[in-house]
Design a protein around this motif. Structure first.
Motif, mmCIF file in Angstrom:
data_model
loop_
_atom_site.group_PDB
_atom_site.id
_atom_site.type_symbol
_atom_site.label_atom_id
_atom_site.label_comp_id
_atom_site.label_asym_id
_atom_site.label_seq_id
_atom_site.Cartn_x
_atom_site.Cartn_y
_atom_site.Cartn_z
ATOM 1 N N ARG A 78 0.851 -1.116 -0.082
ATOM 2 C CA ARG A 78 0.007 0.110 -0.061
ATOM 3 C C ARG A 78 0.746 1.242 -0.025
ATOM 4 N N VAL B 234 1.325 4.924 1.205
ATOM 5 C CA VAL B 234 0.457 5.552 2.187
ATOM 6 C C VAL B 234 1.212 6.929 2.204
ATOM 7 N N HIS C 139 5.277 9.837 0.118
ATOM 8 C CA HIS C 139 4.497 8.650 0.390
ATOM 9 C C HIS C 139 5.733 7.546 0.558
ATOM 10 N N ILE D 290 -0.487 1.452 9.471
ATOM 11 C CA ILE D 290 -1.031 2.246 8.205
ATOM 12 C C ILE D 290 -2.368 2.219 8.416
ATOM 13 N N TYR E 183 -5.987 3.474 6.426
ATOM 14 C CA TYR E 183 -6.647 3.393 4.812
ATOM 15 C C TYR E 183 -8.055 3.243 5.110
ATOM 16 N N CYS E 184 -8.716 3.569 4.086
ATOM 17 C CA CYS E 184 -10.217 3.916 4.062
ATOM 18 C C CYS E 184 -10.591 2.926 3.103
ATOM 19 N N ASP F 226 -9.314 5.835 -1.869
ATOM 20 C CA ASP F 226 -7.957 5.709 -1.994
ATOM 21 C C ASP F 226 -7.004 6.175 -0.897
ATOM 22 N N TYR F 227 -7.869 6.826 0.338
ATOM 23 C CA TYR F 227 -7.022 7.326 1.202
ATOM 24 C C TYR F 227 -6.230 6.196 1.963
ATOM 25 N N ALA F 228 -5.077 6.638 2.270
ATOM 26 C CA ALA F 228 -4.072 5.849 2.933
ATOM 27 C C ALA F 228 -2.904 6.780 3.302
ATOM 28 N N ALA G 80 -1.939 10.320 9.334
ATOM 29 C CA ALA G 80 -3.385 9.988 8.977
ATOM 30 C C ALA G 80 -4.137 11.165 9.827
ATOM 31 N N SER H 45 -13.167 8.714 7.820
ATOM 32 C CA SER H 45 -12.022 8.892 6.971
ATOM 33 C C SER H 45 -12.047 10.335 6.697
ATOM 34 N N LEU I 63 -12.259 4.461 8.784
ATOM 35 C CA LEU I 63 -10.912 4.110 8.575
ATOM 36 C C LEU I 63 -10.356 2.562 9.041
#
Lengths: 581, 581
Positions: free
Chosen positions: A193, A195, A208, A221, A223-224, A228-230, A236, A405, A412
């Motif tokens: 992933r 992020v 990233h 990590i 993510y949603c 594509d939220y990470a 975060a 998110s 999340l």
């Protein structure tokens, strides 16, 4: 390749100092051999994996238009003095003097040398953008090397550096590398992933991390699943968990909470949800004089909801805490709160402190907090009424699974990851320190805008194994396996038929370009199978006299629970399908 | 590959500190870039050559059954202390302490680490013979780095190590590597010679150097055109230049030679051939006590024919001189000869000295030598009559062109060479120092017999250029050229036809696996041609509008004095012939 011409060396037991499974399995599979703390020999089996990893990286870097060069391991200190890193970096920078007493470093990374090349070679805007990379041995003198090659001292890294005329084109270069990294990690066959990450000490604008997903990863990590939220948990965003502050409904009440020092205990005692409590953390910052002596200290009170944890990276971005902070001493706490930790709170302090409330805390009402009296908390506390509004409201907590998110597209989730790649939009930090300029269309010198892009080549091996193993050993993804297919003949010394069939299959697969290994060591079947399951070769074909009489060989994929049969007549066709050729 | 996606950077002038032509041309062609004394960045153009050199080495090492692994650059001192090299090696061994103060070295070579691996991994005679190699960055802190990458401090080397059960099989392993080296250097396309070499400080039994022939080479290599005899001048045997000593015909005569201190001057004064004179060199050896203080010194007189030079390597093999020697001090010379240098000789010395006569000197008669009196020589000197027979007769001179070959098959010739490879039968030196044993058939531990085999990967580039260049630049042999063929389109920005033809040819050649570069930089033809001649690409195709109208393109091989024409219709066929595809 025949095993007799190669070198296979496996161990029944991992050495005692191998803490994590990837380290244990690499040692047992004869991939690496310890030479010193955090320093390993890459044995033939391990080197094959490294070469495959390097090969994929090189292909995709070249495809992305990056140009390979090679910078030295031993680098003169002068360049590192230009950026100040020679002095600023801690003992993880290995420093060495040559026979003439001149200072050198063993490279942990190559921003300085690369920028030095760029300022000499890239003189005109017409030469930009440009991206150079190399794959080279690096050294970081880790205080506590561990996890085998995942946090070793000597390691192989691919580092790339882009040079652009402005932030707009540098952002394109960054996106180009981001896309190349997606292809690279995709080709490795690893679950990963990308992020968003904190830009940290290097600074810069955009960053990233590429994280290989593994339960044993050091990084959390976020993510949603619905978008594509990470992001790394360090970065975060924790949104406020209420739209607005509800009106007060309770009176401020001093409540005995004997022996209950934690929010959990207080909530349980009072029969309230943990989310009704507020946690108090006391920090301090120091102003130093020119000689580094403390001239003034400031005490800070950070308030978090009882079920939340402090995010130190976020706290470090608050004006006044940026320069670094520490936990307050007992004396400072006594002096400002007149109470011991466990019962501290924002109401009725002895001396003023800077109060920072997490976004969510700032919107709470009727909350529970320490009363600055031994064995007591307040219930029914309310901003504005019982205590002044906070000096600072900020996102200072780690997000937790289930938080909304930040992009508003769901809630999340959190998983563990191992950082194996990192892309950075550096901006002009190095080009300004080292005066790396180009001439623009008007003949005016401008600082180049840089990006840097790393992949921990040797670390990939550890991360791949953390993600892909079982009780029997390593399960290499096809693309980076030391061998794609192993042929295990049974009783090759007794049976000419088995020998002939094994060699024929070996030669046919080799001619197709398959990385095939024929195990001609003469080991017993059980030992032979155990070795190749430990080493993690994706496909295994067993050839025996009995099978041949039935016109069959045995086939087992490394993830298959049981072996199956393949007809000798269609063997090559069947194997080509398995190998996706 | 398109030039716009690569990095081409040439210089009109070489920097002033580039002394030799390969250094000058590599700098001008943008192959390397100096980072510090003896430390270079390998720029993209140079790295391509390195990769090709490495590729050929790797293929032939694998074919010879050697197995690749990778040992670290930073190595713990402990292993180097086991062999004593940590202390014995001079400041060329770069030593470094880690954050905990532990000693490490930056590897100049890897005998110790390899032997450490072998003693752990190779436990039974059944596992032998075994040959491991790696291609890795090395560092030697040369006192005076020079000649660019030919005598740099950081360099890339391939080093291989063989392990055998006895000298007989170790000799086979040695011969196997010798044959692999013949193939490797043959494939490079370089003129080279394998020469017997002194085993020197490493000791061992058998040693050959692989020398790239070049007038500018540091080494003198001796060979016999009529046979396969070839040796480094350090080792090449100087036979006696007479079958036996002729009888004396002259009386010993004290002859004034005022102001004539050299054999040449004396011979000229007396009207005698230089080969009638004897040269006297005075050496000394010291015996040291436990504290390293001199307890006794011995003076040695070495006698060489006037036209011959001392070979210090050979002198160092004489009993009594093996432990090291120095030139005698003026005081020692005064004390033993009562005379100043220039008039010293073996007759009427004040005190006895050890006299070593070269084989040829021992068979001279009626010779001329210093008289141990200022401004005088003796003529008509004869062994036995005028002075005692020498204490030692030995081969202590450098051979000269025209000497009889030691194998009796003709006369010797001498040429210059650059050492780029070295094979050594080491014997048990390291396995004894580090107790690297295996169990033989009887379960008895035996020391492994080792060989070591090096190739200076980066040095190959320098040597190749020293051998292959002209006034316009480098002439790379096909196999290691950075690109095989360059397409130079003229006016590509103006002519769609030129552009299309250039890209078509590029794509067709690339599809055939040819390392082709399309120069799309838009440089003027003159500058473009000069660049590629400097860089040394073997084949050049020029595509122009005028040519296309005539159905032709221009072709020039890098060694061709003039360009020729090739028909567009048969272009690919013609180029395949040129490229030997």
């Amino acid at each position: 390749m025949k095993a007799s011409q190669f070198f296979v060396s496996t161990l029944k037991e991992a050495p005692a100092d191998a803490e994590v499974v990837s380290h244990q399995l690499m040692m047992r599979a004869g991939m690496i051999k310890r030479l010193g703390a955090g320093i390993y020999n890459y044995m033939p089996m391990g080197l094959r994996v490294i070469r495959k990893v390097e090969g994929i990286i090189r292909e995709e870097m070249n495809r992305a238009g990056a140009v390979e060069l090679l910078m030295p391991v031993v680098q003169p200190a002068e360049l590192w003095q230009e950026t100040g890193r020679f002095d600023k970096m801690g003992p993880e920078l290995l420093r060495v003097k040559d026979r003439h007493g001149r200072d050198f470093i063993i490279q942990p990374t190559s921003e300085e040398v690369m920028t030095d090349i760029a300022r000499q070679e890239l003189r005109s805007y017409k030469q930009l953008p440009k991206n150079f990379y190399h794959i080279q041995t690096k050294f970081r003198d880790e205080r506590r090397p561990r996890f085998g090659i995942m946090r070793g001292r000597e390691f192989t890294m691919k580092d790339a550096y882009s040079f652009d005329r402005d932030v707009a084109t540098a952002t394109l270069s960054y996106q180009n590398m981001y896309a190349a990294y997606q292809r690279i990690f995709g080709r490795f066959g690893l679950e990963f992933r990308a992020v968003a990450a904190d830009t940290g000490a290097i600074g810069g604008e955009l960053s990233h991390e590429f994280q290989v997903i593994a339960d044993t990863g050091e990084d959390a990590i976020v993510y949603c699943p619905g978008s594509d939220y990470a992001a790394n948990i360090e970065l975060a965003e924790g949104v406020a968990l209420a739209a607005e502050r509800a009106a007060a409904t309770q009176d401020l009440t001093l409540t005995p909470t004997p022996g209950k020092c934690t929010c959990e205990d207080v909530a349980a005692l009072l029969g309230l949800p943990l989310s009704q409590t507020v946690k108090s953390l006391v920090l301090a910052t120091d102003e130093l004089d020119d000689e580094g002596l403390i001239v003034k200290s400031t005490v800070w009170l950070l308030l978090l909801r009882g079920d939340h944890d402090l995010n130190e990276v976020k706290a470090g971005k608050i004006e006044g805490l940026k320069g670094g902070f520490r936990f307050a001493t007992h004396a400072e706490i006594d002096d400002h709160f007149g109470c011991k930790p466990g019962y501290l709170g924002p109401i009725k302090m002895l001396k003023p402190v800077k109060v920072v409330a997490d976004r969510t805390v700032a919107l709470m009402s009727d909350f529970v907090c320490g009363a600055n009296q031994p064995e007591h908390h307040y219930t029914g506390a309310n901003w504005g009424r019982d205590l002044a509004e906070p000096d600072v409201v900020a996102d200072i907590r780690n997000v937790v699974a289930g938080d909304p998110s930040p992009d508003g597209k769901g809630v999340l989730a959190i998983q563990r990851g191992i950082e194996v790649g990192h892309v950075f939009l550096l901006g002009t930090k190095y080009s300004k320190d080292m005066n790396a300029t180009f001439l623009d269309e008007n003949g005016k010198p401008q600082h180049m805008v840089m990006g840097c892009y790393g992949i921990g080549v040797t670390r990939i091996l550890g991360a791949a194994i953390e993600q892909n193993h079982d009780a029997r050993g390593i399960i290499w993804p096809e693309a980076i396996a030391p061998f794609s297919l192993v042929i295990c003949p049974i009783g090759m010394d007794r049976s000419e038929e088995v020998k002939a069939a094994a060699h024929k299959l070996h030669d046919e697969l080799a001619a197709l370009g398959v990385d095939v290994l024929l195990d001609d060591r003469g080991e017993r079947p059980g030992a032979m199978f155990a070795d190749w399951e430990l080493i993690g070769v994706p496909h295994r074909v067993v050839i025996s006299d009995r099978g041949l009489k039935e016109g069959q060989v045995e086939y087992q994929g490394r993830r298959d629970t049981e072996a199956g049969k393949l007809p000798v007549a269609d063997l090559l066709l069947e194997l080509k399908a398995k190998l996706k050729l």
